[in-house]
Scaffold this motif. Structure first.
Motif, PDB file in Angstrom:
ATOM      1  N   LYS A  45       0.829  -1.204   0.000  1.00 12.49           N
ATOM      2  CA  LYS A  45       0.000   0.000   0.000  1.00 12.49           C
ATOM      3  C   LYS A  45       0.861   1.250   0.000  1.00 12.49           C
ATOM      4  O   LYS A  45       1.831   1.358   0.754  1.00 12.49           O
ATOM      5  N   TYR A  61       0.606   5.794  -0.517  1.00 11.50           N
ATOM      6  CA  TYR A  61      -0.319   6.919  -0.377  1.00 11.50           C
ATOM      7  C   TYR A  61       0.381   8.231  -0.748  1.00 11.50           C
ATOM      8  O   TYR A  61       1.593   8.365  -0.569  1.00 11.50           O
ATOM      9  N   SER A  77       2.447   1.363   3.627  1.00  7.74           N
ATOM     10  CA  SER A  77       2.134   0.473   4.744  1.00  7.74           C
ATOM     11  C   SER A  77       2.094  -0.957   4.234  1.00  7.74           C
ATOM     12  O   SER A  77       1.927  -1.216   3.039  1.00  7.74           O
ATOM     13  N   ARG A  86      -0.484  -5.834  11.348  1.00  5.73           N
ATOM     14  CA  ARG A  86      -1.678  -5.794  12.197  1.00  5.73           C
ATOM     15  C   ARG A  86      -1.943  -4.384  12.704  1.00  5.73           C
ATOM     16  O   ARG A  86      -3.077  -3.986  12.903  1.00  5.73           O
ATOM     17  N   ASP A  87      -0.870  -3.609  12.892  1.00  6.44           N
ATOM     18  CA  ASP A  87      -1.016  -2.249  13.396  1.00  6.44           C
ATOM     19  C   ASP A  87      -1.373  -1.252  12.301  1.00  6.44           C
ATOM     20  O   ASP A  87      -1.758  -0.130  12.586  1.00  6.44           O
ATOM     21  N   ASN A  88      -1.205  -1.652  11.043  1.00 11.10           N
ATOM     22  CA  ASN A  88      -1.512  -0.789   9.891  1.00 11.10           C
ATOM     23  C   ASN A  88      -0.829   0.567  10.009  1.00 11.10           C
ATOM     24  O   ASN A  88      -1.431   1.604   9.748  1.00 11.10           O
ATOM     25  N   GLU A  89       0.446   0.524  10.417  1.00 13.49           N
ATOM     26  CA  GLU A  89       1.211   1.760  10.559  1.00 13.49           C
ATOM     27  C   GLU A  89       1.623   2.267   9.191  1.00 13.49           C
ATOM     28  O   GLU A  89       2.054   1.493   8.335  1.00 13.49           O
ATOM     29  N   GLN A  90       1.492   3.564   8.979  1.00 14.53           N
ATOM     30  CA  GLN A  90       1.957   4.172   7.740  1.00 14.53           C
ATOM     31  C   GLN A  90       3.308   4.831   7.982  1.00 14.53           C
ATOM     32  O   GLN A  90       3.490   5.553   8.951  1.00 14.53           O
ATOM     33  N   PHE A 102       6.090   7.428   6.527  1.00  8.53           N
ATOM     34  CA  PHE A 102       6.094   8.599   5.662  1.00  8.53           C
ATOM     35  C   PHE A 102       7.493   8.934   5.153  1.00  8.53           C
ATOM     36  O   PHE A 102       8.487   8.759   5.868  1.00  8.53           O
ATOM     37  N   GLY A 103       7.534   9.441   3.929  1.00  7.75           N
ATOM     38  CA  GLY A 103       8.760   9.994   3.398  1.00  7.75           C
ATOM     39  C   GLY A 103       8.966  11.420   3.889  1.00  7.75           C
ATOM     40  O   GLY A 103       8.121  11.969   4.591  1.00  7.75           O
TER      41      GLY A 103
END
Lengths: 114, 110
Positions: free
Chosen positions: A31, A33, A94, A99-103, A105-106
């Motif tokens: 994933k 974004y 991500s 399980r934590d679905n942490e994103q 970032f750049g």
């Protein structure tokens, strides 16, 4: 440290130019974004992707387009830049299996259109 | 609109604990509380998240009230490098869309 990169970090360009903002990650995340953030304002999701050949529009309408030909790359393109596109653009990724679905970032690209 | 309410800014003395409050009175049963922070000109950084139990990691502690309508992020010994905007976010774990809101601008004072 997250392995997600954005280039260029800063870009000043004239009106009408075509630009591509690069985003790449080496974590194998499915994933990815794109967020847009004006100075001192909130982040807004403009595009996201669930994997190769998947692209979706986010909550904030944007004239930019994205592509996802390879897992690690998620470039954003503006066909004809305008001063209203001046903003900071942040890319994130991500892991589908996280399980934590942490994103992650750049560092962002700060775009100024004159 | 963000589902959370945070004070726009806070000050904290260096070395003291920074306690950042967040109200999320409309939180639903399957929504988690996430905290991110954004240091000036950088991308947001994940800090911690929880469902209903208090959580602690190397960065911070998260205290969630029993009714889950509010929470507090605690930075136990704030340093100047903790100066940032802190975002409290409510989301279901599988929801990929993060609504950041305006956050709290935390100033650590020397």
């Amino acid at each position: 440290e997250a392995d997600i990169y954005q280039t260029p970090r800063y870009l000043v360009i004239g009106t009408g130019k075509k630009i591509t903002l690069e985003c790449s990650q080496t974590m194998g995340h499915d994933k990815m974004y794109w967020y847009q953030q004006d100075p001192g304002m909130e982040l807004h999701l403009i595009h996201y992707s669930y994997g190769v050949n998947s692209t979706e529009k986010g909550d904030l309408s944007s004239e930019s387009t994205v592509s996802r030909i390879r897992t690690e790359h998620f470039p954003l393109t503006l066909e004809s830049a305008r001063p209203s596109h001046t903003s900071q653009y942040l890319c994130a990724s991500s892991d589908e299996g996280d399980r934590d679905n942490e994103q992650f970032f750049g560092p962002g690209t700060r775009l100024t259109v004159l | 609109d963000a589902k959370t309410t945070q004070p726009p800014s806070m000050d904290c003395a260096e070395g003291r604990a920074a306690n950042l409050p967040c109200n999320h009175s409309t939180i639903s049963g399957n929504e988690y509380v996430y905290w991110y922070r954004q240091i000036h000109s950088q991308g947001p950084q994940y800090i911690i998240h929880g469902l209903k139990n208090n959580e602690t990691n190397e960065m911070a502690s998260l205290i969630i009230t029993e009714d889950r309508k509010s929470s507090t992020l605690i930075l136990p010994h704030a340093t100047l490098r903790d100066t940032a905007v802190y975002y409290c976010i409510v989301r279901v774990a599988w929801d990929d869309k993060i609504i950041f809101g305006k956050g709290t601008r935390l100033h650590i004072l020397p």
